[in-house]
Every structure is written in structure tokens, then in C-alpha cells.
Design a protein around this motif. Structure first.
Motif, PDB file in Angstrom:
ATOM      1  N   LEU A   1       0.840  -1.195   0.000  1.00 47.03           N
ATOM      2  CA  LEU A   1       0.000   0.000   0.000  1.00 47.03           C
ATOM      3  C   LEU A   1       0.870   1.238   0.000  1.00 47.03           C
ATOM      4  CD1 LEU A   1      -2.553  -1.103   2.728  1.00 47.03           C
ATOM      5  CD2 LEU A   1      -2.841  -1.184   0.251  1.00 47.03           C
ATOM      6  N   SER A   2       0.240   2.375  -0.265  1.00 50.12           N
ATOM      7  CA  SER A   2       0.980   3.623  -0.167  1.00 50.12           C
ATOM      8  C   SER A   2       1.138   3.991   1.302  1.00 50.12           C
ATOM      9  CB  SER A   2       0.256   4.745  -0.917  1.00 50.12           C
ATOM     10  OG  SER A   2      -0.994   4.976  -0.326  1.00 50.12           O
ATOM     11  N   ALA A   3       2.144   4.745   1.583  1.00 48.95           N
ATOM     12  CA  ALA A   3       2.403   5.169   2.956  1.00 48.95           C
ATOM     13  C   ALA A   3       1.485   6.325   3.326  1.00 48.95           C
ATOM     14  CB  ALA A   3       3.861   5.608   3.099  1.00 48.95           C
ATOM     15  N   ALA A   4       1.112   6.383   4.563  1.00 53.16           N
ATOM     16  CA  ALA A   4       0.276   7.486   5.050  1.00 53.16           C
ATOM     17  C   ALA A   4       1.169   8.531   5.705  1.00 53.16           C
ATOM     18  CB  ALA A   4      -0.737   6.973   6.060  1.00 53.16           C
ATOM     19  N   PRO A   5       0.944   9.789   5.438  1.00 53.72           N
ATOM     20  CA  PRO A   5       1.744  10.828   6.098  1.00 53.72           C
ATOM     21  C   PRO A   5       1.546  10.778   7.612  1.00 53.72           C
ATOM     22  CG  PRO A   5       0.459  11.751   4.300  1.00 53.72           C
ATOM     23  CD  PRO A   5      -0.010  10.343   4.506  1.00 53.72           C
ATOM     24  N   PRO A   6       2.599  11.007   8.359  1.00 54.83           N
ATOM     25  CA  PRO A   6       2.460  10.963   9.807  1.00 54.83           C
ATOM     26  C   PRO A   6       1.783  12.222  10.341  1.00 54.83           C
ATOM     27  CG  PRO A   6       4.692  11.530   9.203  1.00 54.83           C
ATOM     28  CD  PRO A   6       3.954  11.258   7.929  1.00 54.83           C
ATOM     29  N   GLN A   7       1.058  12.078  11.411  1.00 56.77           N
ATOM     30  CA  GLN A   7       0.522  13.185  12.199  1.00 56.77           C
ATOM     31  C   GLN A   7      -0.143  14.277  11.364  1.00 56.77           C
ATOM     32  OE1 GLN A   7       3.806  14.412  14.643  1.00 56.77           O
ATOM     33  NE2 GLN A   7       3.759  12.545  15.821  1.00 56.77           N
ATOM     34  N   VAL A   8      -1.253  13.937  10.723  1.00 57.34           N
ATOM     35  CA  VAL A   8      -2.041  14.939  10.013  1.00 57.34           C
ATOM     36  C   VAL A   8      -2.699  15.816  11.072  1.00 57.34           C
ATOM     37  CG1 VAL A   8      -3.980  15.339   8.466  1.00 57.34           C
ATOM     38  CG2 VAL A   8      -2.432  13.429   8.040  1.00 57.34           C
TER      39      VAL A   8
ATOM     40  N   LEU B   1      -5.427  21.286   6.459  1.00 59.11           N
ATOM     41  CA  LEU B   1      -4.804  20.050   6.910  1.00 59.11           C
ATOM     42  C   LEU B   1      -3.319  20.182   6.613  1.00 59.11           C
ATOM     43  CD1 LEU B   1      -7.173  17.337   5.385  1.00 59.11           C
ATOM     44  CD2 LEU B   1      -7.162  18.172   7.725  1.00 59.11           C
ATOM     45  N   VAL B   2      -2.477  19.844   7.552  1.00 61.64           N
ATOM     46  CA  VAL B   2      -1.024  19.897   7.348  1.00 61.64           C
ATOM     47  C   VAL B   2      -0.407  18.616   7.899  1.00 61.64           C
ATOM     48  CG1 VAL B   2      -0.764  22.413   7.320  1.00 61.64           C
ATOM     49  CG2 VAL B   2      -0.767  21.221   9.493  1.00 61.64           C
ATOM     50  N   TRP B   3       0.705  18.186   7.281  1.00 59.95           N
ATOM     51  CA  TRP B   3       1.385  16.975   7.710  1.00 59.95           C
ATOM     52  C   TRP B   3       2.842  17.073   7.330  1.00 59.95           C
ATOM     53  CZ3 TRP B   3      -2.428  17.305   4.033  1.00 59.95           C
ATOM     54  CH2 TRP B   3      -2.037  17.115   2.700  1.00 59.95           C
TER      55      TRP B   3
ATOM     56  N   GLU C   1     -18.963  21.187   4.926  1.00 61.83           N
ATOM     57  CA  GLU C   1     -19.574  20.743   6.173  1.00 61.83           C
ATOM     58  C   GLU C   1     -18.529  20.637   7.271  1.00 61.83           C
ATOM     59  OE1 GLU C   1     -21.910  17.127   6.154  1.00 61.83           O
ATOM     60  OE2 GLU C   1     -22.228  17.413   4.010  1.00 61.83           O
ATOM     61  N   ARG C   2     -18.923  20.968   8.466  1.00 67.16           N
ATOM     62  CA  ARG C   2     -17.974  20.931   9.578  1.00 67.16           C
ATOM     63  C   ARG C   2     -17.668  19.503  10.030  1.00 67.16           C
ATOM     64  NH1 ARG C   2     -16.624  25.312  12.053  1.00 67.16           N
ATOM     65  NH2 ARG C   2     -16.479  24.445  14.134  1.00 67.16           N
ATOM     66  N   HIS C   3     -18.549  18.572   9.811  1.00 71.71           N
ATOM     67  CA  HIS C   3     -18.351  17.218  10.324  1.00 71.71           C
ATOM     68  C   HIS C   3     -17.943  16.260   9.211  1.00 71.71           C
ATOM     69  CE1 HIS C   3     -19.782  18.426  14.213  1.00 71.71           C
ATOM     70  NE2 HIS C   3     -20.839  18.977  13.643  1.00 71.71           N
ATOM     71  N   LYS C   4     -16.802  16.528   8.612  1.00 71.28           N
ATOM     72  CA  LYS C   4     -16.229  15.650   7.582  1.00 71.28           C
ATOM     73  C   LYS C   4     -15.047  14.902   8.185  1.00 71.28           C
ATOM     74  CE  LYS C   4     -18.014  16.557   3.376  1.00 71.28           C
ATOM     75  NZ  LYS C   4     -18.610  15.532   2.560  1.00 71.28           N
ATOM     76  N   PHE C   5     -14.773  13.745   7.620  1.00 72.44           N
ATOM     77  CA  PHE C   5     -13.571  12.990   7.959  1.00 72.44           C
ATOM     78  C   PHE C   5     -12.624  13.107   6.778  1.00 72.44           C
ATOM     79  CE2 PHE C   5     -16.993  11.140  10.379  1.00 72.44           C
ATOM     80  CZ  PHE C   5     -16.431  10.962  11.629  1.00 72.44           C
ATOM     81  N   TYR C   6     -11.322  13.226   7.068  1.00 69.08           N
ATOM     82  CA  TYR C   6     -10.330  13.374   6.008  1.00 69.08           C
ATOM     83  C   TYR C   6      -9.283  12.291   6.130  1.00 69.08           C
ATOM     84  CZ  TYR C   6     -12.375  17.860   4.964  1.00 69.08           C
ATOM     85  OH  TYR C   6     -13.249  18.845   4.592  1.00 69.08           O
ATOM     86  N   LYS C   7      -8.807  11.853   4.973  1.00 70.33           N
ATOM     87  CA  LYS C   7      -7.731  10.861   4.901  1.00 70.33           C
ATOM     88  C   LYS C   7      -6.738  11.360   3.858  1.00 70.33           C
ATOM     89  CE  LYS C   7      -8.480   6.931   2.669  1.00 70.33           C
ATOM     90  NZ  LYS C   7      -8.868   5.537   2.360  1.00 70.33           N
ATOM     91  N   VAL C   8      -5.451  11.276   4.156  1.00 67.92           N
ATOM     92  CA  VAL C   8      -4.395  11.694   3.235  1.00 67.92           C
ATOM     93  C   VAL C   8      -3.571  10.467   2.869  1.00 67.92           C
ATOM     94  CG1 VAL C   8      -2.384  13.169   2.922  1.00 67.92           C
ATOM     95  CG2 VAL C   8      -4.334  13.992   4.262  1.00 67.92           C
TER      96      VAL C   8
END
Length: 135
Positions: free
Chosen positions: A63-70, A81-83, A123-130
Motif C-alpha cells: 500500500l501507499s504510505a500514510a503521512p504521519p501526524q495529520v 490540513l497539514v502533515w 460541512e464541519r463534520h467531515k472525515f479526512y484521509k491523506v
């Protein structure tokens, strides 16, 4: 006897015919793998009677790597969003969802810096994935 006394390990990204560890007596091999890559492998056991024949070639993908500590920070136009940047990656796909167990197949955005500005009016209640990608 019929028991192996050693193993030859084959691993590559083409057809599983590249010898990467020969005359290995242990039953583990730990390669260095690249993200977002399909690998082909086989293990050929041997003993005094010779090598095993017709050993199957298997495959797996990384899999691709996920950025740490978004993190979320407040910017002049809203939220960001910053990472931490990951070396060796071309960019990042940003996914947004109302449900953290159901992510869309298509990213909301593709960015090439380790940050993403959440569009005003979202919307304020979204989930984000990087998700980092190589090409």
C-alpha cells in the motif's frame, strides 16, 4: 530424509525469478519493499536429494504510505490540513467522507505540498484521509 535443509528465496516485481537469498537455513526473509508495488515471490526448499520442483509463484501488493501526524490548523481562508512531507513521494491524495468506514474511490483533491486547504463552506463534520503516492 524428506525435510528441507535450506531454502532459496526469489522475489522481484516482474515474475518472481530473481534469487534474493540462497542457501538460507532460516524460514524468514525480510526484504525492503517499495510502496504501491506488486511483488512476485517463491521459496524453493532443498535437501541432499536436490531442490523441490514446480514451486508456485505467489504475488502481493504494498500500500501507499500514510503521512504521519495529520493536523488541522486555522488559516486566513479557513481550516487547513497539514502533515510532515514524506521523501520519495510525488504528492498526496486527500479524501473526504461523512463516514470514516466508507471512503470514496476518487480523491477530493490531489496536492503536491504537505498541506490542503479545506474549501470554505464545507460541512464541519467531515472525515479526512491523506494518502501519499509515487507517480
Amino acid at each position: 530424509g524428506n525435510y528441507p535443509t535450506g531454502y532459496d528465496v526469489y522475489l522481484d516485481t516482474v515474475d518472481g525469478t530473481t534469487l534474493v537469498s540462497d542457501n538460507q537455513t532460516g524460514t524468514t526473509y525480510t526484504p525492503t519493499l517499495e510502496p504501491e508495488t506488486t511483488y512476485y515471490w517463491k521459496v524453493v526448499p532443498y535437501n541432499a536429494g536436490g531442490e523441490a520442483l514446480d514451486c508456485s509463484i505467489w504475488s502481493f501488493g504494498t500500500l501507499s504510505a500514510a503521512p504521519p501526524q495529520v493536523a488541522i490548523s486555522e488559516g486566513s481562508g479557513g481550516l487547513n490540513l497539514v502533515w510532515s512531507a514524506l521523501p520519495g513521494y510525488a504528492g498526496y491524495h486527500v479524501f473526504a467522507s461523512d463516514d470514516p468506514t466508507n471512503w470514496p474511490d476518487t480523491p477530493s483533491a490531489t496536492v503536491y505540498e504537505p498541506q490542503y486547504s479545506i474549501p470554505p463552506g464545507t460541512e464541519r463534520h467531515k472525515f479526512y484521509k491523506v494518502q501519499a503516492f509515487t507517480d
